[in-house]
Design a protein around this motif. Structure first.
Motif, PDB file in Angstrom:
ATOM      1  N   ASN A 185      54.659  40.954  36.865  1.00  0.00           N
ATOM      2  CA  ASN A 185      54.658  41.322  38.285  1.00  0.00           C
ATOM      3  C   ASN A 185      53.691  42.472  38.533  1.00  0.00           C
ATOM      4  OD1 ASN A 185      56.623  39.430  38.766  1.00  0.00           O
ATOM      5  ND2 ASN A 185      58.304  40.879  38.792  1.00  0.00           N
ATOM      6  N   ALA A 186      52.520  42.135  39.049  1.00  0.00           N
ATOM      7  CA  ALA A 186      51.580  43.187  39.435  1.00  0.00           C
ATOM      8  C   ALA A 186      52.016  43.839  40.736  1.00  0.00           C
ATOM      9  CB  ALA A 186      50.174  42.606  39.586  1.00  0.00           C
ATOM     10  N   TYR A 187      52.816  43.098  41.512  1.00  0.00           N
ATOM     11  CA  TYR A 187      53.305  43.601  42.789  1.00  0.00           C
ATOM     12  C   TYR A 187      54.807  43.321  42.874  1.00  0.00           C
ATOM     13  CZ  TYR A 187      48.339  43.773  43.577  1.00  0.00           C
ATOM     14  OH  TYR A 187      46.998  44.051  43.441  1.00  0.00           O
ATOM     15  N   ALA A 188      55.419  43.771  43.936  1.00  0.00           N
ATOM     16  CA  ALA A 188      56.878  43.718  44.059  1.00  0.00           C
ATOM     17  C   ALA A 188      57.386  42.283  43.928  1.00  0.00           C
ATOM     18  CB  ALA A 188      57.312  44.299  45.404  1.00  0.00           C
ATOM     19  N   PRO A 189      58.533  42.078  43.265  1.00  0.00           N
ATOM     20  CA  PRO A 189      59.120  40.735  43.144  1.00  0.00           C
ATOM     21  C   PRO A 189      59.460  40.115  44.493  1.00  0.00           C
ATOM     22  CG  PRO A 189      60.136  42.241  41.584  1.00  0.00           C
ATOM     23  CD  PRO A 189      59.279  43.067  42.476  1.00  0.00           C
ATOM     24  N   SER A 190      59.592  40.947  45.544  1.00  0.00           N
ATOM     25  CA  SER A 190      59.904  40.420  46.866  1.00  0.00           C
ATOM     26  C   SER A 190      58.681  39.766  47.505  1.00  0.00           C
ATOM     27  CB  SER A 190      60.409  41.542  47.780  1.00  0.00           C
ATOM     28  OG  SER A 190      59.459  42.577  47.882  1.00  0.00           O
ATOM     29  N   GLU A 191      57.470  40.027  46.973  1.00  0.00           N
ATOM     30  CA  GLU A 191      56.260  39.449  47.537  1.00  0.00           C
ATOM     31  C   GLU A 191      55.952  38.108  46.866  1.00  0.00           C
ATOM     32  OE1 GLU A 191      52.974  42.140  47.644  1.00  0.00           O
ATOM     33  OE2 GLU A 191      54.218  43.845  48.214  1.00  0.00           O
ATOM     34  N   LYS A 192      55.033  37.389  47.472  1.00  0.00           N
ATOM     35  CA  LYS A 192      54.661  36.068  46.955  1.00  0.00           C
ATOM     36  C   LYS A 192      54.042  36.208  45.573  1.00  0.00           C
ATOM     37  CE  LYS A 192      52.053  31.914  48.212  1.00  0.00           C
ATOM     38  NZ  LYS A 192      53.199  31.023  48.163  1.00  0.00           N
ATOM     39  N   SER A 193      54.493  35.378  44.658  1.00  0.00           N
ATOM     40  CA  SER A 193      54.007  35.433  43.288  1.00  0.00           C
ATOM     41  C   SER A 193      52.733  34.589  43.157  1.00  0.00           C
ATOM     42  CB  SER A 193      55.080  34.912  42.331  1.00  0.00           C
ATOM     43  OG  SER A 193      54.611  34.925  41.016  1.00  0.00           O
ATOM     44  N   LEU A 194      51.681  35.192  42.649  1.00  0.00           N
ATOM     45  CA  LEU A 194      50.412  34.497  42.435  1.00  0.00           C
ATOM     46  C   LEU A 194      49.976  34.677  40.989  1.00  0.00           C
ATOM     47  CD1 LEU A 194      48.316  35.453  45.613  1.00  0.00           C
ATOM     48  CD2 LEU A 194      49.409  33.261  45.140  1.00  0.00           C
ATOM     49  N   PRO A 195      49.128  33.791  40.481  1.00  0.00           N
ATOM     50  CA  PRO A 195      48.541  34.020  39.152  1.00  0.00           C
ATOM     51  C   PRO A 195      47.696  35.295  39.162  1.00  0.00           C
ATOM     52  CG  PRO A 195      48.197  31.749  39.879  1.00  0.00           C
ATOM     53  CD  PRO A 195      48.725  32.506  41.055  1.00  0.00           C
ATOM     54  N   ILE A 196      47.360  35.779  37.973  1.00  0.00           N
ATOM     55  CA  ILE A 196      46.632  37.035  37.860  1.00  0.00           C
ATOM     56  C   ILE A 196      45.405  36.858  36.967  1.00  0.00           C
ATOM     57  CG2 ILE A 196      46.761  39.435  37.021  1.00  0.00           C
ATOM     58  CD1 ILE A 196      49.760  39.357  37.680  1.00  0.00           C
ATOM     59  N   ILE A 197      44.298  37.451  37.418  1.00  0.00           N
ATOM     60  CA  ILE A 197      43.079  37.536  36.605  1.00  0.00           C
ATOM     61  C   ILE A 197      42.828  39.010  36.321  1.00  0.00           C
ATOM     62  CG2 ILE A 197      40.594  37.127  36.508  1.00  0.00           C
ATOM     63  CD1 ILE A 197      40.932  34.884  38.475  1.00  0.00           C
ATOM     64  N   ILE A 198      42.667  39.354  35.047  1.00  0.00           N
ATOM     65  CA  ILE A 198      42.348  40.730  34.656  1.00  0.00           C
ATOM     66  C   ILE A 198      40.896  40.748  34.177  1.00  0.00           C
ATOM     67  CG2 ILE A 198      42.994  42.690  33.202  1.00  0.00           C
ATOM     68  CD1 ILE A 198      45.726  41.330  32.822  1.00  0.00           C
ATOM     69  N   HIS A 199      40.121  41.664  34.729  1.00  0.00           N
ATOM     70  CA  HIS A 199      38.712  41.737  34.357  1.00  0.00           C
ATOM     71  C   HIS A 199      38.281  43.185  34.145  1.00  0.00           C
ATOM     72  CE1 HIS A 199      38.508  42.621  38.658  1.00  0.00           C
ATOM     73  NE2 HIS A 199      37.314  43.146  38.449  1.00  0.00           N
ATOM     74  N   LEU A 200      37.194  43.356  33.413  1.00  0.00           N
ATOM     75  CA  LEU A 200      36.571  44.662  33.240  1.00  0.00           C
ATOM     76  C   LEU A 200      35.351  44.741  34.150  1.00  0.00           C
ATOM     77  CD1 LEU A 200      36.608  45.060  29.341  1.00  0.00           C
ATOM     78  CD2 LEU A 200      38.416  45.558  30.961  1.00  0.00           C
ATOM     79  N   SER A 201      34.773  45.916  34.248  1.00  0.00           N
ATOM     80  CA  SER A 201      33.568  46.085  35.058  1.00  0.00           C
ATOM     81  C   SER A 201      32.893  47.386  34.668  1.00  0.00           C
ATOM     82  CB  SER A 201      33.920  46.101  36.546  1.00  0.00           C
ATOM     83  OG  SER A 201      32.780  46.415  37.328  1.00  0.00           O
ATOM     84  N   ASN A 202      31.567  47.364  34.754  1.00  0.00           N
ATOM     85  CA  ASN A 202      30.817  48.597  34.536  1.00  0.00           C
ATOM     86  C   ASN A 202      30.545  49.333  35.842  1.00  0.00           C
ATOM     87  OD1 ASN A 202      30.551  48.365  31.693  1.00  0.00           O
ATOM     88  ND2 ASN A 202      28.902  46.865  31.958  1.00  0.00           N
ATOM     89  N   ASP A 203      30.822  48.663  36.957  1.00  0.00           N
ATOM     90  CA  ASP A 203      30.433  49.216  38.256  1.00  0.00           C
ATOM     91  C   ASP A 203      31.630  49.581  39.137  1.00  0.00           C
ATOM     92  OD1 ASP A 203      27.720  48.709  37.615  1.00  0.00           O
ATOM     93  OD2 ASP A 203      28.005  46.607  38.180  1.00  0.00           O
ATOM     94  N   GLU A 204      32.685  48.780  39.103  1.00  0.00           N
ATOM     95  CA  GLU A 204      33.824  49.047  39.989  1.00  0.00           C
ATOM     96  C   GLU A 204      34.539  50.336  39.589  1.00  0.00           C
ATOM     97  OE1 GLU A 204      36.288  45.549  41.033  1.00  0.00           O
ATOM     98  OE2 GLU A 204      34.959  44.450  39.678  1.00  0.00           O
ATOM     99  N   ALA A 205      35.117  50.987  40.594  1.00  0.00           N
ATOM    100  CA  ALA A 205      35.719  52.304  40.378  1.00  0.00           C
ATOM    101  C   ALA A 205      37.045  52.215  39.642  1.00  0.00           C
ATOM    102  CB  ALA A 205      35.914  53.010  41.717  1.00  0.00           C
ATOM    103  N   ILE A 206      37.232  53.098  38.679  1.00  0.00           N
ATOM    104  CA  ILE A 206      38.531  53.303  38.038  1.00  0.00           C
ATOM    105  C   ILE A 206      39.275  54.342  38.871  1.00  0.00           C
ATOM    106  CG2 ILE A 206      39.722  54.226  36.006  1.00  0.00           C
ATOM    107  CD1 ILE A 206      38.599  51.494  35.492  1.00  0.00           C
ATOM    108  N   ASN A 207      40.404  53.950  39.443  1.00  0.00           N
ATOM    109  CA  ASN A 207      41.139  54.834  40.344  1.00  0.00           C
ATOM    110  C   ASN A 207      42.401  55.433  39.733  1.00  0.00           C
ATOM    111  OD1 ASN A 207      39.359  54.352  42.592  1.00  0.00           O
ATOM    112  ND2 ASN A 207      40.297  52.321  42.771  1.00  0.00           N
TER     113      ASN A 207
END
Length: 800
Positions: free
Chosen positions: A602-624
């Motif tokens: 669960n990347a998000y709350a169990p009360s929300e719609k469940s979707l598949p998940i893709i995990i990716h890396l990046s050299n450009d996107e911000a690490i927050n």
């Protein structure tokens, strides 16, 4: 005469101190709760109603029916705005609003993280956000103009005129310079459009790549339609528009839904009026809950009214001779009514004022429970005061008028004999009792079942480790990737730090209260797959203890991992229709390659719609966010070490760490608030109902005094008399339970349809609640029942 009525009313209130205290305190509690709940409803129902042209303003949203089911999103592509203006004559203006994450705004030595909305030049012509300094027509005439909110301008410049001053926005080394062109009044708290500053959409980072990209959905598009246009007509015209601009996507959807011909059933652009926007969308405020809160306030007030009627009628027998004497001296029914209703009015007035004071004191705490937004000033708005005054007058006339009419119509002869009525309690009196306990039982059922659902959600396995994992927001004044590299170097020799990683988004909601969702659409072998996209860094799966069940984890020794590798969940593999996904490419051979598969989590709350998940890396996107897995040995020392390290590696960012188990609890704020509010309300309702039952039991026993005396004389035991009296009330309580429980089941079944994971409401829940209500009622009735059963029958028979 009126002055005399007031004097008599005041004397009676002072004479019957206990009776008056029960009246006024019960009314004060009911009024205070009612005011607070009505205030919440008033706040939410007035969202976005301050715009002058609200009936003409609409937000666009996209409906899509793919293999994973219906999907609705208000995130739209930038070129949609220009196309809508060009293609649909009924649309006068299309406004883009891009609200990303807070950005670093600097002026001299000051650095603030604030939300900058990027939009069109005519933003302030369409929306009613008043400009208090500068010119509305030219506020966004230049690409590098910026409009500040009043509070933002004060935080940066104090009392200095900000017009013409230059600000830097962006991370160190990537700043853009903006000139302050105007100051706008802060957006109302019940505004769906939020910002600290407003700039042109062309100044958005990456704008050139987005402006003609129909696949990049990251902005809200609002439209203003012509005055003589109908929203339904505009939506009809959007059908050929979709067929023209979404032809390829529509063709793919038709290939997977061969039996569907109507375009609207597969893909459509819909309009939502701005006043309804607050209640639309998956993460919006549920409108049914707002109406439930209004009903809850009305129920509490209704119980207090029933209670007032019952207590007044019970007391009427003690005042029968007083009323008889007044009638003998020539008092008319109307005069008696005014006197009795005047006393009721005074008690209601005292209860109302006291309730208003209690509400005033509790409002800050109550507002915090609802996530803020409620302002004390709303209590004194003319419209809200008019509503409160109207409720007060109606309640006083109805609840105070009935006992006054009933008592004013007592027969003179019977009054002077001390025998007002020998009849058993009437249908109205019993109906009041049934109504009180039906409402109380309904509220208890709702709070009980909501609590069970909340406990159930909290017990659902989330699929990753939440214990001993810290989450630290990087903020927007530091480069997250540099901070992550420094943290790894500094903590490499720290034995209590197991692993360190970074991510684009948080897990749960941390102390920065930020949450973000990124949903991507993948076209794989003519299959449309919607999935959550998570940006991560090396050791992400290790830190969260998410196991690899197929393939491998991200590895720094593979240079391509940061450019094109992805790890997906099992549900994503299922949506692909592949038995062996490792090595498969998404979006062709130049797209991302699957290197690993992990279990669903669960990347998000169990009360929300469940979707598949893709995990990716990046050299450009911000690490927050920085995630750290820490050991359990000496957590206090570890936290102090991490804080000192953070101050060293990220001096511009506050150390705002929280454990993931804390963050996860924030997923359930709505459910927790609902359980708390309904729990408190059910407690107050049952308390007020018991006061009413206390009054009715006293009334019934007074009416049956001689009957009880005769039964004792002929040999009835104390247990038999107590059982006889209690049985009468148990019948009424049973009726109230039979009314409340089906309503509670129906309401909660509908409410839980919003949850993918939900409990089954069992019969034992209602049995337990029923037994609880019956026990409370028996304890309440037993005081008068036992007292009557122990009374001397001789005194009872001499009551004539």
């Amino acid at each position: 005469m009126f002055k005399n009525y007031l004097k008599i009313a005041w004397r009676n209130i002072k004479r019957n101190k206990l009776h008056s205290f029960i009246h006024i305190s019960g009314l004060a509690v009911a009024f205070s709760i009612c005011i607070l709940l009505f205030l919440v409803a008033y706040f939410h129902l007035n969202f976005d109603s301050f715009h002058e042209n609200e009936s003409l303003l609409f937000r666009t949203s996209r409906f899509e029916k793919n293999e994973q089911g219906p999907q609705i999103s208000s995130q739209m592509p930038l070129p949609l705005a220009g196309a809508l203006e060009a293609e649909i004559p009924d649309i006068e203006t299309a406004i883009i609003i891009n609200n990303g994450k807070p950005e670093n705004i600097s002026y001299g030595n000051k650095n603030l993280e604030r939300l900058v909305a990027r939009t069109n030049p005519d933003f302030f012509e369409v929306f009613s956000f008043p400009i208090i300094k500068g010119n509305k027509e030219t506020a966004l005439s230049d690409i590098h103009n910026i409009v500040l909110s009043e509070s933002m301008a004060h935080n940066i410049f104090g009392n200095t005129d900000p017009i013409g001053k230059e600000l830097k926005i962006g991370k160190s080394g990537e700043e853009q310079i903006y000139s302050v062109s105007a100051v706008v009044k802060d957006a109302p708290k019940n505004s769906s459009i939020r910002f600290d500053a407003v700039a042109r959409i062309e100044s958005l980072s990456g704008y050139q790549g987005y402006k003609n990209n129909w696949a990049s959905n990251a902005s809200n598009i609002f439209v203003k339609i012509a005055k003589n246009s109908n929203p339904a007509t505009v939506e009809n015209k959007l059908v050929p528009f979709v067929e023209k601009y979404y032809a390829e996507q529509l063709q793919q959807l038709k290939s997977h839904n061969s039996g569907v011909v109507d375009t609207r059933e597969l893909l459509s652009i819909n309009l939502t009026n701005i006043e309804d926007m607050h209640f639309s969308g998956e993460k919006s405020a549920p409108k049914k809950l707002v109406y439930a809160i209004m009903a809850l306030g009305a129920f509490i007030l209704l119980i207090a009214c029933f209670n007032f009627v019952n207590l007044n009628m019970a007391q009427s027998f003690q005042r029968s001779r007083e009323l008889g004497v007044r009638k003998t001296m020539g008092a008319f029914k109307g005069q008696l009514f005014l006197q009795l209703w005047g006393e009721a009015f005074m008690m209601y007035f005292f209860g109302f004022i006291l309730g208003l004071g209690i509400a005033y004191q509790l409002l800050p705490t109550f507002s915090t429970q609802f996530g803020g937004g409620l302002d004390i000033a709303i209590l004194f708005e003319p419209v809200f005061l008019a509503i409160l005054f109207g409720v007060f007058v109606i309640v006083t006339l109805l609840a105070g008028g009935y006992p006054a009419i009933k008592m004013a119509n007592f027969r003179l002869v019977q009054i002077l004999k001390g025998n007002v009525s020998t009849k058993k309690p009437g249908a109205l009196r019993n109906s009041l009792l049934i109504g009180q306990f039906a409402i109380s039982s309904l509220l208890i059922c709702i709070s009980w079942i909501a609590g069970q659902q909340l406990d159930f959600l909290r017990q659902i396995p989330i699929g990753f480790e939440k214990e001993q994992v810290l989450s630290i927001p990087v903020g927007y004044q530091e480069d997250g990737r540099k901070v992550l590299a420094r943290m790894r170097n500094e903590l490499a020799s720290e034995p209590n730090v197991v692993s360190v990683t970074g991510a684009g988004g948080n897990m749960g909601r941390g102390r920065d209260r930020m949450t973000s969702t990124s949903i991507v659409g993948i076209d794989y072998n003519q299959r449309q797959i919607s999935a959550y996209s998570l940006l991560a860094d090396f050791d992400y799966l290790k830190t969260l203890e998410i196991p690899i069940i197929q393939g491998r984890d991200f590895d720094p020794s593979f240079t391509t991992d940061a450019e094109s590798a992805v790890v997906v969940t099992e549900s994503f593999v299922k949506a692909m229709g592949e038995s062996d996904p490792i090595g498969k490419y998404l979006d062709g051979e130049e797209g991302s390659q699957i290197i690993g598969v992990v279990p669903d989590f669960n990347a998000y709350a169990p009360s929300e719609k469940s979707l598949p998940i893709i995990i990716h890396l990046s050299n450009d996107e911000a690490i927050n966010y920085i995630f750290l897995k820490v050991g359990s040995d000496n957590p206090q020392r570890t936290m102090e070490r991490l804080k000192s390290t953070w101050e060293k590696v990220a001096p511009k960012s506050m150390f705002n760490a929280s454990f993931l188990d804390e963050n996860i609890q924030a997923w359930y704020e709505i459910e927790s608030t609902m359980t708390t509010i309904f729990g408190i309300a059910s407690g107050i309702a049952i308390f007020l109902s018991c006061l009413g039952l206390f009054a009715i039991s006293m009334l019934v026993i007074e009416l049956r005094t001689k009957e009880i005396g005769i039964r004792k004389v002929v040999g009835a035991s104390i247990n038999e008399i107590v059982s006889m009296i209690s049985y009468h009330f148990l019948k009424l309580i049973a009726i109230s339970l039979f009314i409340a429980m089906p309503l509670a089941w129906f309401a909660m079944e509908n409410w839980m349809q919003n949850y993918e994971h939900r409990i089954e409401i069992g019969i034992f829940t209602f049995i337990g609640i029923g037994l609880l209500v019956i026990m409370i009622a028996l304890v309440t009735v037993s005081f008068h029942s036992i007292k009557a059963a122990l009374a001397n029958p001789v005194k009872s028979l001499r009551t004539e």
